[in-house]
Design an enzyme around this catalytic site. Structure first.
Site, PDB file in Angstrom:
ATOM      1  NE  ARG A   1      55.499  19.569  45.476  1.00 12.74           N
ATOM      2  CZ  ARG A   1      54.743  18.644  45.392  1.00 12.74           C
ATOM      3  NH1 ARG A   1      54.573  17.402  45.854  1.00 12.74           N
ATOM      4  NH2 ARG A   1      53.587  18.957  44.237  1.00 12.74           N
TER       5      ARG A   1
ATOM      6  CE  LYS B   1      51.428  12.139  46.229  1.00 11.90           C
ATOM      7  NZ  LYS B   1      50.232  13.267  45.940  1.00 11.90           N
TER       8      LYS B   1
ATOM      9  CE  LYS C   1      51.271  14.462  50.209  1.00 14.29           C
ATOM     10  NZ  LYS C   1      50.185  15.035  49.464  1.00 14.29           N
TER      11      LYS C   1
ATOM     12  CB  CYS D   1      46.334  19.718  45.625  1.00 11.82           C
ATOM     13  SG  CYS D   1      47.136  18.449  44.794  1.00 11.82           S
TER      14      CYS D   1
ATOM     15  NE  ARG E   1      55.870  12.652  47.442  1.00  8.41           N
ATOM     16  CZ  ARG E   1      54.896  13.251  46.856  1.00  8.41           C
ATOM     17  NH1 ARG E   1      54.322  14.556  47.270  1.00  8.41           N
ATOM     18  NH2 ARG E   1      54.430  12.511  45.782  1.00  8.41           N
TER      19      ARG E   1
ATOM     20  CB  CYS F   1      48.083  21.292  37.604  1.00  4.17           C
ATOM     21  SG  CYS F   1      47.719  19.375  38.184  1.00  4.17           S
TER      22      CYS F   1
ATOM     23  CB  CYS G   1      41.612  17.282  39.566  1.00  5.22           C
ATOM     24  SG  CYS G   1      43.017  16.638  40.503  1.00  5.22           S
TER      25      CYS G   1
ATOM     26  CB  CYS H   1      45.125  22.834  44.410  1.00  3.55           C
ATOM     27  SG  CYS H   1      44.069  23.007  42.884  1.00  3.55           S
TER      28      CYS H   1
HETATM   29  C1  SRM Z   1      51.727  22.469  45.253  1.00  2.00           C
HETATM   30  C2  SRM Z   1      50.687  21.489  45.602  1.00  2.00           C
HETATM   31  C3  SRM Z   1      49.419  22.492  45.905  1.00  2.00           C
HETATM   32  C4  SRM Z   1      49.380  23.722  46.257  1.00  2.00           C
HETATM   33  O1  SRM Z   1      48.613  24.568  45.738  1.00  2.00           O
HETATM   34  O2  SRM Z   1      50.018  24.131  47.495  1.00  2.00           O
HETATM   35  C5  SRM Z   1      50.435  20.232  44.889  1.00  2.00           C
HETATM   36  C6  SRM Z   1      50.362  20.383  43.749  1.00  2.00           C
HETATM   37  C7  SRM Z   1      50.112  19.228  42.873  1.00  2.00           C
HETATM   38  N1  SRM Z   1      49.842  17.909  43.538  1.00  2.00           N
HETATM   39 FE1  SRM Z   1      49.182  17.736  45.170  1.00  2.00          FE
HETATM   40  N2  SRM Z   1      49.798  19.336  46.027  1.00  2.00           N
HETATM   41  C8  SRM Z   1      49.986  19.740  47.038  1.00  2.00           C
HETATM   42  C9  SRM Z   1      49.528  19.211  48.097  1.00  2.00           C
HETATM   43  C10 SRM Z   1      48.535  18.108  48.121  1.00  2.00           C
HETATM   44  C11 SRM Z   1      47.595  17.416  49.256  1.00  2.00           C
HETATM   45  C12 SRM Z   1      47.773  18.359  50.783  1.00  2.00           C
HETATM   46  C13 SRM Z   1      48.705  17.750  51.506  1.00  2.00           C
HETATM   47  O3  SRM Z   1      49.665  16.906  51.357  1.00  2.00           O
HETATM   48  O4  SRM Z   1      48.258  18.394  52.783  1.00  2.00           O
HETATM   49  C14 SRM Z   1      47.061  16.526  48.869  1.00  2.00           C
HETATM   50  C15 SRM Z   1      46.157  15.736  49.577  1.00  2.00           C
HETATM   51  C16 SRM Z   1      46.483  14.869  50.827  1.00  2.00           C
HETATM   52  C17 SRM Z   1      46.810  13.417  50.093  1.00  2.00           C
HETATM   53  O5  SRM Z   1      47.806  13.339  49.610  1.00  2.00           O
HETATM   54  O6  SRM Z   1      45.978  12.688  50.147  1.00  2.00           O
HETATM   55  C18 SRM Z   1      47.673  15.982  47.447  1.00  2.00           C
HETATM   56  C19 SRM Z   1      47.143  15.232  46.761  1.00  2.00           C
HETATM   57  C20 SRM Z   1      47.499  14.840  45.302  1.00  2.00           C
HETATM   58  C21 SRM Z   1      47.279  13.850  44.660  1.00  2.00           C
HETATM   59  C22 SRM Z   1      46.374  12.584  45.038  1.00  2.00           C
HETATM   60  C23 SRM Z   1      47.111  11.649  45.888  1.00  2.00           C
HETATM   61  C24 SRM Z   1      46.261  10.430  46.159  1.00  2.00           C
HETATM   62  O7  SRM Z   1      46.530   9.853  47.130  1.00  2.00           O
HETATM   63  O8  SRM Z   1      45.339  10.205  45.197  1.00  2.00           O
HETATM   64  C25 SRM Z   1      47.999  13.952  43.546  1.00  2.00           C
HETATM   65  C26 SRM Z   1      48.171  12.816  42.482  1.00  2.00           C
HETATM   66  C27 SRM Z   1      48.882  11.783  42.680  1.00  2.00           C
HETATM   67  O9  SRM Z   1      49.848  11.650  43.630  1.00  2.00           O
HETATM   68  O10 SRM Z   1      48.753  10.761  41.710  1.00  2.00           O
HETATM   69  C28 SRM Z   1      48.822  15.232  43.591  1.00  2.00           C
HETATM   70  C29 SRM Z   1      49.618  15.553  42.517  1.00  2.00           C
HETATM   71  C30 SRM Z   1      49.906  16.879  42.462  1.00  2.00           C
HETATM   72  C31 SRM Z   1      50.721  17.525  41.189  1.00  2.00           C
HETATM   73  C32 SRM Z   1      52.221  17.170  41.512  1.00  2.00           C
HETATM   74  C33 SRM Z   1      50.212  17.261  39.883  1.00  2.00           C
HETATM   75  C34 SRM Z   1      51.038  15.969  39.262  1.00  2.00           C
HETATM   76  O11 SRM Z   1      51.192  15.036  39.677  1.00  2.00           O
HETATM   77  O12 SRM Z   1      50.994  16.186  37.972  1.00  2.00           O
HETATM   78  C35 SRM Z   1      50.445  18.799  41.332  1.00  2.00           C
HETATM   79  C36 SRM Z   1      51.314  19.999  40.977  1.00  2.00           C
HETATM   80  C37 SRM Z   1      50.642  21.161  40.316  1.00  2.00           C
HETATM   81  C38 SRM Z   1      51.523  22.400  40.154  1.00  2.00           C
HETATM   82  O13 SRM Z   1      51.632  22.788  38.766  1.00  2.00           O
HETATM   83  O14 SRM Z   1      52.284  23.022  41.087  1.00  2.00           O
HETATM   84  N3  SRM Z   1      48.728  15.684  44.703  1.00  2.00           N
HETATM   85  N4  SRM Z   1      48.522  17.171  47.035  1.00  2.00           N
HETATM   86  C39 SRM Z   1      50.784  21.003  47.185  1.00  2.00           C
HETATM   87  C40 SRM Z   1      52.323  20.651  47.641  1.00  2.00           C
HETATM   88  C41 SRM Z   1      52.645  20.089  48.545  1.00  2.00           C
HETATM   89  C42 SRM Z   1      53.990  20.044  48.774  1.00  2.00           C
HETATM   90  O15 SRM Z   1      54.775  20.936  49.024  1.00  2.00           O
HETATM   91  O16 SRM Z   1      54.634  18.786  48.895  1.00  2.00           O
HETATM   92  S1  SF4 Z   2      44.040  19.395  43.118  1.00  5.08           S
HETATM   93 FE1  SF4 Z   2      44.341  18.583  41.074  1.00  5.08          FE
HETATM   94  S2  SF4 Z   2      44.454  20.343  39.991  1.00  5.08           S
HETATM   95 FE2  SF4 Z   2      44.834  20.782  41.753  1.00  5.08          FE
HETATM   96  S3  SF4 Z   2      47.020  20.741  41.941  1.00  5.08           S
HETATM   97 FE3  SF4 Z   2      46.169  19.016  42.719  1.00  5.08          FE
HETATM   98  S4  SF4 Z   2      46.464  17.623  40.980  1.00  5.08           S
HETATM   99 FE4  SF4 Z   2      46.492  19.444  40.304  1.00  5.08          FE
END
Ligand code: SRM
Ligand code: SF4
Ligand SMILES: Cc1cc2nc3c(=O)[nH]c(=O)nc-3n(C[C@H](O)[C@H](O)[C@H](O)COP(=O)(O)OP(=O)(O)OC[C@H]3O[C@@H](n4cnc5c(N)ncnc54)[C@H](O)[C@@H]3O)c2cc1C
Ligand SMILES: Cc1cc2nc3c(=O)[nH]c(=O)nc-3n(C[C@H](O)[C@H](O)[C@H](O)COP(=O)(O)O)c2cc1C
Lengths: 610, 571
Positions: free
Chosen positions: B77, B212, B214, B481, B146, B438, B477, B432
């Site tokens: 990233r 994390k 944000k 995201c 982030r 993922c 899930c 996402c």
């Molecule tokens: C790429 C992205 C989705 C997208 O299609 O754009 C993404 C992709 C992933 N997110 Fe996310 N998240 C992405 C924005 C978000 C958002 C939206 C936002 O931040 O505006 C959220 C929801 C907001 C929040 O944080 O509550 C989000 C909440 C999560 C979570 C749940 C966090 C939580 O509080 O429970 C995880 C899992 C974790 O952190 O344990 C996670 C984890 C992940 C991971 C890294 C899975 C992992 O931990 O192994 C995913 C990688 C998938 C892949 O193959 O690329 N991602 N993730 C976004 C990258 C953002 C960035 O550039 O940094």
């Molecule tokens: S929402 Fe769940 S499935 Fe989709 S990218 Fe985030 S961690 Fe992966």
């Protein structure tokens, strides 16, 4: 030997056999009515059946006592990589012993060269390997023979049997060399050398006949009286090359991940009930079948009837032409002698012109098969029978066994690289490997036999360390080695060098090596993936990187094994080895060469290359 | 900090402490030649460096049978504060994606770049090449702040510029200070670090944050950054084209866990206003509050939203004032009217901007849509900048008038779309990544939403709603995201082919949606939405959005706070 058993050579009588008249008559009738394969099967059967194995020796010893043995001793030396000559040599010595000759038999390298001039009758059976090179277990003897240290051999009588493959440029070269050299050194040739192509059984047999006759003439009393039914294939397993076992395929998977250039099949075969047993280092022979489509096209080009029946053995076994061309005769490899014979069957000027030109032939046969000949030099007016006469028998393919029977009772595993290539405007398939890749579903079966290979064996002591070097399918036997050492709980260390094209798709048996590394059975593993980096790296490069360690291991008595591609790997590895001994051991080139020779004679440098 | 902790520190806390400021044993692990993977512990530390170990889940079973390890690979990233990237940077990302990655780029929902499918052996060169063009991956993931989001808003260029500068300032100031990153990837001299903890990580310390963190800055009337989903959101207050300062919102987040009602999405709440020059100070102090009070024993309950909901807003305001030495001003008025993007050409302050529709942010060449090539060609001649939008779209920004024709010509040549040919639903869709990369995905998302939208479009056409803007989002899930909890129609993966459907979110990202149907497949999704669409077409009021309509018409009970997200489920 086959026809001697067959009675058309010797009629069994009360006088020359342990049988009474009735038995002798029945046996004579029976033998006469039998086909080649039936005889071989029977002989194998008798040999290995307990009844005989307990009784026979008594019989033999009795005869021994009766006859005062002959004066001249016979020395049989063989050079053999895949076991053919070795087997023939053992059989020959058996026959001679049965006729009360004094016989010693060994590989050339196990023979004390200083005893050479003391030999009386010398029989040499050797194959040719590499590109006209002697087999590994004949190398040192071969060099000695051609060195200044070679003694005069006046008074020594000899004959040579050469095994080879006429599709190679240097056909039976080693046999030819030794034959001429012995003559040069003053030895007397008692029987002309016989050169045998891949289907060597019959010519080898004729040579043996001839040699036996000569020896008998010179030897005092006729030995016919002592003629035995005891087959020469003594103690061979029931199933053999001539009588293969149909093994069911249990598993057949592609070991290469998506996107690979390669297709390497891991095949698991069921040996239950075959009585076949093997050791790590042995190979499994497969009798393949030609591709149906190619065969049909050939038949069509030649204008034959595929249903017509043809005889496929000297004693008249019958097959349909199609079956014969599918599973009996070789149609995918061209050789110079074959082209010559073909051109005798036609008056096509082009073909005759081609055959007349050495170089032209060489370039023509590369990457072409009979179908090309059929198309390039038609029209044809040749009967199928006369054509079949000139074809070689479809040779068995050997595959290094990739499993330990201790770890996989009643199973044998193979690692087979599917050979596909484009040549002369047609995409072509390796007969056996592609059959295994495309026409070998689990549930179906393959005709197989075990080919012993005493030249590729784990150290006898479990405490010895081993270095294993293999590229591509060359790792196959090392999987067998490690399984075996794991079973035996050998405490010796194991170091594997493996090379292929790409890490992601071509890391054959990756998870198994990883497990063994984790468990500590595999002490070290170095990998070379040639196409992952801009600069290509191969196993020999890794070997060189590790030269200090490698040399230390060797100094501490490690065994070193090389398996896989001859031309593209084994040679470079050997050069690297040479360089390592020279630089790290800090010795002259000659000394390094001797060092490696030394390893070879101590059986600490073994190769299984193809 | 222990007195504030509900229990013993989680493993991750140990790992961080023992990692020697994010070094772990990464160096050795990346040298190990027999596997393309790295050990779990290192994989967790690697996140702080901006990369995740993954494997191609499509190939798992197949490779297992082939005696091959899983197809391990790394997602990387790349931070782009405010989503701004120069054409040069774009070309490098494009090159890396094709040279080391799977030939695609992902524009993320937080305005960052992602490459997928990079092999262990190529990670170092990749990261070096990224850094050569002054981008980095440090802290793109991990328990730190982030990528700082900022409205991609192409309308008011002047304000955008300022806001962007602030996002960069925040991003830089809040970055970890450890040398590990530079030593590991950039071959910088390993100096024996004689600095004290305070000097090495002045703000974070050796445990970094509990989770994390944000930050996003919105510029009304656009809420494209979904400011209410941020741990810390800033809402630009603009009066006659001058940036006055920011409203400060805290405690938002999307993530939750199926079946665990102690976890829930939550909206950030505005607690006051700060002047532009105070923004960094405010952010730092808020982060230190989370650092000291956030839950370090249960990662599922460690986000700032839980820290706040446990103690209440007044407590945060108090704590913040204590740390700032001054209080925030009173919240200023602001108004959002959408959180989606506005497509096509727009002019602002004499510069032109083209907002391109990018389906789910995936940049790749498809048979009849050479998007990646087209953008590469544009980047070669473009003199302005690119802006990654929070909705996974792309703005070709700051095109000088005299350059416009040339760019337009390339847009035409490669048939790049402003989405106008698509339904308004698709233009407002987000998914996402999910499968196959993922590791947490329970169902398809990026690869599936487009086909689901195809089918919904048929219904919308029938109902005459093709041009009606409806926000639809899918996540594979409950991590959310794609911020599905804020969509008018939200889908969250439960199992392959099965989704929870949530309805009634606010069009401007101002209201959470509510679970409407659990674990349903495509057929049931269509059957359920069809009648609702038709009713909406028939009974909606002037300018009424789908989410609001569902609530007024009683189909869904509005969710007032994340705390009642799980209550009174419509089933
Ligand atoms: C790429 C992205 C989705 C997208 O299609 O754009 C993404 C992709 C992933 N997110 Fe996310 N998240 C992405 C924005 C978000 C958002 C939206 C936002 O931040 O505006 C959220 C929801 C907001 C929040 O944080 O509550 C989000 C909440 C999560 C979570 C749940 C966090 C939580 O509080 O429970 C995880 C899992 C974790 O952190 O344990 C996670 C984890 C992940 C991971 C890294 C899975 C992992 O931990 O192994 C995913 C990688 C998938 C892949 O193959 O690329 N991602 N993730 C976004 C990258 C953002 C960035 O550039 O940094
Ligand atoms: S929402 Fe769940 S499935 Fe989709 S990218 Fe985030 S961690 Fe992966
Ligand atoms: C002791 C021993 C152990 C072996 N162990 C293994 C093993 O473990 N695994 C394994 O896969 N193989 C092994 N082999 C090789 C194996 O026996 C076969 O030779 C191989 O599978 C090819 O057989 P085939 O019938 O498929 O091809 P064939 O039909 O025999 O065709 C092979 C011939 O095709 C020709 N040819 C090949 N490539 C080209 C080209 N590019 N252009 C033109 N002509 C070409 C060459 O003349 C070559 O001799 C071993 C061989 C030996 C002697
Ligand atoms: C790798 C390899 C190389 C060979 N090279 C030659 C050769 O150069 N000339 C030749 O006449 N036969 C060559 N052959 C054929 C063998 O001599 C033939 O298979 C013989 O039957 C092997 O007998 P053995 O099992 O006693 O070694 C080669 C066989 C192999 C496997």
């Amino acid at each position: 030997m086959d026809d001697r058993q067959g009675g058309n050579a010797v009629q069994l009588e009360v006088m020359n056999s342990p049988f009474d008249e009735k038995q002798a008559r029945l046996l004579n009738e029976l033998l006469a009515s039998m086909t080649e394969t039936q005889k071989i099967w029977l002989s194998g059967y008798l040999a290995s059946s307990p009844v005989l194995s307990t009784k026979a020796p008594e019989g033999e010893t009795k005869e021994r006592e009766e006859t005062e043995t002959k004066k001249r001793t016979i020395t049989i030396l063989y050079g053999s990589h895949t076991g053919n000559c070795e087997e023939l040599a053992e059989q020959l010595s058996q026959t001679l012993k049965n006729r009360d000759f004094q016989v010693t038999v060994s590989s050339m390298d196990d023979f004390k060269t200083k005893n050479l001039k003391k030999t009386e009758d010398l029989l040499v059976l050797t194959s040719t390997h590499g590109d006209g090179d002697p087999p590994d277990n004949a190398m040192t003897f071969y060099e000695f023979l051609f060195s200044k240290r070679a003694p005069q051999l006046d008074g020594v009588r000899y004959s040579v049997l050469a095994l080879g493959d006429s599709s190679y440029e240097f056909y039976c070269q080693t046999g030819k060399d030794i034959d001429l050299r012995l003559e040069e050194l003053g030895a007397e040739r008692i029987h002309d050398r016989v050169d045998c192509d891949l289907d060597f059984e019959e010519p080898a047999d004729l040579w043996k006949e001839g040699v036996l006759k000569k020896l008998d003439e010179q030897s005092a009393s006729s030995s016919d009286r002592k003629e035995q039914v005891t087959p020469d294939t003594a103690a061979g397993p029931v199933y053999s090359k001539a009588n293969p076992f149909r093994a069911e395929i249990l598993e057949n998977i592609n070991l290469n991940g998506r996107g690979s250039n390669k297709e390497t099949r891991h095949i698991e075969l069921d040996l239950e009930g075959s009585g076949l047993d093997y050791e790590p280092g042995d190979s499994l022979g497969i009798l393949p079948e030609n591709e149906a489509s190619l065969t049909d096209e050939l038949i069509e080009e030649m204008g034959w009837d595929k249903e017509m029946s043809v005889t496929i053995t000297r004693d008249g076994e019958i097959r349909s032409l199609r079956e014969a061309l599918l599973s009996v005769y070789e149609t995918t490899v061209l050789t110079k002698p074959l082209l010559e014979k073909v051109s005798d069957l036609t008056d096509n000027e082009e073909l005759k012109a081609l055959v007349a030109d050495q170089e032209a032939v060489k370039s023509y046969i590369y990457g072409r098969d009979l179908l090309d000949v059929a198309r390039d030099f038609g029209p044809w007016d040749v009967s199928a029978e006369s054509f079949l006469q000139i074809l070689r028998k479809l040779p068995a393919r050997l595959y290094s066994i990739a499993s330990s029977s201790a770890a996989n009772p009643d199973e044998v595993h193979l690692t087979i690289g599917a050979l596909r290539y484009e040549a002369n405007g047609r995409s072509r398939n390796g007969v056996c490997s592609v059959q295994c890749a495309e026409r070998a579903e689990p549930g179906s079966s393959l005709p197989v036999f075990v080919q012993k290979n005493r030249n590729f064996r784990l150290p006898e002591h479990g405490s010895s360390n081993v270095i294993m070097i293999g590229a591509g399918t060359g790792v196959a036997p090392y999987r067998a080695f490690l399984e075996e050492r794991e079973e035996r709980e050998d405490e010796g260390e194991n170091w594997l060098f493996f090379g292929e094209q790409y890490f992601v798709t071509d890391f054959l048996y990756q998870t198994e090596w990883q497990r063994w590394k984790k468990d500590g059975l595999l002490s070290r593993m170095d990998v070379a993936f040639s196409r992952d980096t801009d600069k290509k790296v191969y196993v020999q490069d890794r070997l060189w990187e590790q030269r200090e360690e490698v040399f230390r291991w060797l100094e501490e008595g490690a065994y070193l094994y090389v398996c896989g591609d001859e031309s593209r790997m084994a040679k470079d590895v050997e050069q690297t080895l040479q360089a390592i001994v020279e630089t790290v051991g800090n010795v002259s080139t000659e000394e390094a060469t001797d060092y490696i020779k030394g390893l070879r004679t101590q059986k600490r440098y073994q190769r299984d290359v193809y | 900090m222990s007195d504030k902790q509900p229990g013993p520190p989680s493993e991750m806390e140990q790992l961080k402490e023992n990692s020697d400021y994010l070094r772990g044993s990464l160096e050795e692990s990346f040298r190990e030649p027999l596997t393309a993977s790295i050990p779990e512990g290192d994989a967790k530390i690697l996140k702080f460096h901006g990369s995740y170990m993954q494997d191609d889940r499509d190939l798992r079973l197949e490779r297992k049978q082939q005696k091959l390890e899983p197809a391990y690979q790394f997602m990387t990233r790349v931070r782009a504060p405010g989503g701004v990237a120069t054409p040069e940077q774009w070309l490098v990302m494009d090159d890396i994606a094709n040279k080391y990655g799977n030939g695609t780029l992902k524009l993320t929902t937080r305005q960052a770049f992602q490459t997928h499918g990079v092999l262990k052996w190529h990670m170092k060169s990749q990261i070096q090449e990224i850094n050569e063009v002054l981008m980095d991956t440090l802290a793109a993931c991990g328990d730190v702040n982030r990528n700082v989001m900022a409205g991609a808003n192409p309308y008011q260029s002047k304000v955008h510029r300022e806001v962007y500068e602030w996002s960069k300032e925040l991003s830089d100031y809040l970055s970890p200070r450890t040398n590990a990153y530079h030593e590991l990837w950039l071959d910088e001299e390993k100096i024996v670090d004689t600095r004290t903890e305070e000097e090495i990580e002045p703000m974070y310390g050796k445990w970094y944050l509990p989770r994390k963190f944000k930050i996003g800055i919105a510029v009304p009337p656009s809420n494209d950054v979904d400011v209410y989903s941020q741990d810390l959101g800033f809402i630009a207050v603009v009066e006659n084209d001058e940036l006055q300062g920011f409203n400060v919102a805290v405690g938002g987040g999307m993530g939750m866990t199926h079946g665990n009602t102690d976890t829930y999405p939550q909206l950030a709440r505005v607690i006051g206003f700060c002047k532009p020059e105070e923004i960094v100070d405010v952010a730092e102090k808020i982060i230190t509050i989370q650092r000291d009070y956030g839950n370090r024993s249960d990662r599922k309950n460690a986000r700032f939203k839980y820290t706040i909901d446990k103690r209440g807003l007044p407590w945060v305001e108090e704590e913040l004032e204590k740390r700032l030495g001054y209080g925030l001003d009173k919240e200023r008025d602001y108004h959002f009217d959408h959180n989606g993007d506005r497509y096509g050409w727009t002019e602002g302050d004499g510069e032109w901007h083209f907002t391109l529709f990018v389906q789910n942010g995936r940049i790749k060449d498809e048979e009849n849509y050479p998007l990646m090539t087209g953008l590469r060609e544009i980047a070669r001649v473009h003199e302005g900048e690119f802006r990654l939008s929070p909705n996974q779209n792309l703005v070709i920004a700051r095109v000088q008038a005299e350059k416009k024709e040339e760019i337009e010509a390339l847009i035409q040549q490669y048939g790049l779309t402003d989405g106008k040919s698509h339904s308004a639903l698709r233009r407002n869709s987000m998914a996402c990544v999910a499968m196959p990369t993922c590791g947490l995905a329970m169902a398809e998302s990026e690869r599936y939403l487009p086909t689901l939208v195809d089918k919904l479009e048929d219904i919308l056409d029938e109902a005459g709603l093709r041009e009606e803007e409806i926000v639809i989002r899918m996540s594979g899930c409950p991590n959310g995201c794609s911020r599905p909890a804020l969509a008018e129609i939200g889908f969250i993966g439960k199992a392959p082919g099965k989704y929870n459907m949530y309805l009634g979110g606010g069009f401007t990202g101002n209201r959470l949606n509510r679970l409407y149907k659990e674990s349903i497949g495509e057929e049931e999704i269509l059957e359920t939405l069809r009648p609702l669409f038709f009713q909406y077409a028939k009974d909606r009021e002037e300018g009424e959005h789908f989410g609001d309509f569902l609530i007024r018409s009683g189909h869904v009970k509005a969710v007032e706070s994340g705390l009642d997200f799980h209550s009174e489920v419509n089933l």
